[in-house]
Write a protein that holds these residues in place. Structure first.
Motif, PDB file in Angstrom:
ATOM      1  N   LEU A 166      10.797 -13.017 108.533  1.00 46.00           N
ATOM      2  CA  LEU A 166      12.078 -13.577 108.119  1.00 46.00           C
ATOM      3  C   LEU A 166      13.138 -13.623 109.208  1.00 46.00           C
ATOM      4  O   LEU A 166      14.214 -14.186 108.979  1.00 46.00           O
ATOM      5  N   HIS A 167      12.914 -13.054 110.365  1.00 44.77           N
ATOM      6  CA  HIS A 167      13.953 -13.039 111.385  1.00 44.77           C
ATOM      7  C   HIS A 167      14.375 -14.458 111.737  1.00 44.77           C
ATOM      8  O   HIS A 167      13.574 -15.389 111.706  1.00 44.77           O
ATOM      9  N   TYR A 168      15.637 -14.591 112.094  1.00 42.01           N
ATOM     10  CA  TYR A 168      16.246 -15.916 112.174  1.00 42.01           C
ATOM     11  C   TYR A 168      15.641 -16.807 113.252  1.00 42.01           C
ATOM     12  O   TYR A 168      15.748 -18.027 113.173  1.00 42.01           O
ATOM     13  N   TYR A 210      12.839 -15.975  99.565  1.00 42.62           N
ATOM     14  CA  TYR A 210      13.827 -16.456 100.523  1.00 42.62           C
ATOM     15  C   TYR A 210      13.763 -17.970 100.724  1.00 42.62           C
ATOM     16  O   TYR A 210      14.580 -18.519 101.462  1.00 42.62           O
ATOM     17  N   ARG A 217      16.215 -10.046 106.530  1.00 40.94           N
ATOM     18  CA  ARG A 217      17.048 -11.240 106.594  1.00 40.94           C
ATOM     19  C   ARG A 217      18.526 -10.867 106.540  1.00 40.94           C
ATOM     20  O   ARG A 217      19.373 -11.578 107.044  1.00 40.94           O
ATOM     21  N   THR A 218      18.825  -9.745 105.898  1.00 39.03           N
ATOM     22  CA  THR A 218      20.185  -9.253 105.787  1.00 39.03           C
ATOM     23  C   THR A 218      20.189  -7.784 106.193  1.00 39.03           C
ATOM     24  O   THR A 218      19.161  -7.215 106.567  1.00 39.03           O
TER      25      THR A 218
END
Length: 361
Positions: A169-171, A197, A232-233
């Motif tokens: 999920l990392h940006y 997500y 992600r957060t």
């Protein structure tokens, strides 16, 4: 003569229209998600109870090799505008004649477009612009370097996508903006827990635990372990799994490691699947506190390629369009790779690409 009214709608009409718009904003088609079990065997329970996933091997793991000095010497085949910055590899791009039927296009950083032997088009970690909001905004505020250029995909190429595989999920590896551009005709393969997500909009996805397998046309897609983490957060670290991917067509195999540090999981993959034809391995983002635990140095990648029996290794993570997270410069990882290839007398065939390059293997 017909006279068109230019008067503004009455207030009740405006309120009604606004209410309809707000209601419709929540009416996007629901996504369809299948889940495949594997390792860990309690993945569903971990998700339900919000317990974190863990790496298969953790703790201090000895590294098989280490560059001690002169790691970033200039190389005659890497032409740069300034030391290790804005470079092009100018050497011959030797590719073994594997006759695998796979074609590989490197879009930059971790993003690849794969044309498979059965005619399908696969995207790996497609992130073709800047980070999603709000990280792009935060990066701008703190002055973090952003991508200068990115190999882009046309609308026709995006529409031709059959499957999309995201590793975590990392940006810099998962882009909601790109997912919306690709659309819902492609099938999305995600590590276990990541489908939550996806944006709403009728997307079809399969969540996979490690060592689970799915059929996509004439391909078999295997989720395999990686040594990394996921978030992600600030509040969801390791609430979803992370993975590498092995794409198999007959006896031909293409491996995408995703972000990963070195550990025994590579030997496990070799034991389970045998020698691998094409290995897409990361070589960047290893500087800084604890970075190397979850990212490989170039020498780590060379040793892994040998462990996996890779018939060709294509490195990624460096480049003019990279974000240079945990790197000295845009091409310092490539310079270190070429240096350590000589130091280790590595016999693994290297295929060095510049961003946007394509090769048929």
């Amino acid at each position: 003569m017909q006279i068109l009214s230019t008067s503004k709608p009455r207030l009740p009409t405006c309120i009604a229209l606004l209410a309809i718009a707000l209601l419709c904003s929540g009416c996007a088609s629901p996504n369809t998600v299948a889940q495949l079990s594997g390792v860990p065997d309690n993945a569903a329970e971990l998700r339900q109870t919000k317990q974190p996933f863990r790496n298969m091997y953790y703790g201090n793991i000895p590294y098989p090799a280490n560059c001690e000095q002169d790691c970033y010497l200039p190389h005659p085949l890497v032409a740069c505008q300034s030391p290790a910055e804005q470079c092009q590899f100018t050497g011959l791009q030797h590719a073994p004649q594997l006759q695998s039927g796979f074609a590989v296009r490197w879009l930059g950083h971790a993003s690849f477009m794969i044309n498979a032997p059965d005619g399908q088009q696969i995207l790996l970690d497609p992130v073709t612009g800047q980070f999603d909001w709000p990280v792009n905004w935060a990066a701008h505020l703190v002055g973090t370097k952003t991508r200068r250029t990115t190999a882009t995909l046309t609308d026709a190429e995006l529409a031709a996508t059959d499957a999309v595989l995201y590793s975590h999920l990392h940006y810099d590896h998962f882009s909601i903006r790109d997912i919306k551009r690709i659309g819902n005709t492609a099938h999305y393969y995600l590590p276990y827990g990541m489908a939550a997500y996806l944006p709403k909009g009728g997307y079809n996805a399969t969540e996979m635990a490690w060592y689970s397998s799915a059929r996509q046309g004439g391909l078999t897609i295997h989720a395999v372990p990686a040594r990394h983490f996921n978030s992600r957060t600030l509040r969801d670290e390791n609430q979803a799994l992370w993975a590498g991917w092995l794409i198999e067509h007959g006896n031909e195999k293409l491996f995408f490691a995703g972000d990963t540090g070195y550990s025994q999981h590579f030997s496990d993959i070799r034991q389970k699947f045998g020698e691998i034809d094409i290995c897409l391995l990361p070589i960047a983002s290893y500087h800084g506190p604890n970075y190397r635990a979850v990212h490989m140095t170039p020498e780590d990648a060379l040793m892994v390629a040998d462990e996996l029996g890779c018939k060709v290794m294509i490195p990624w993570g460096y480049g003019n369009a990279s974000w240079q997270m945990g790197d000295h410069s845009s091409h310092s990882p490539l310079l270190r790779l070429l240096h350590m290839q000589q130091q280790l007398d590595s016999q693994v065939p290297l295929l060095i690409l510049n961003e946007g390059d394509s090769v048929i293997l």
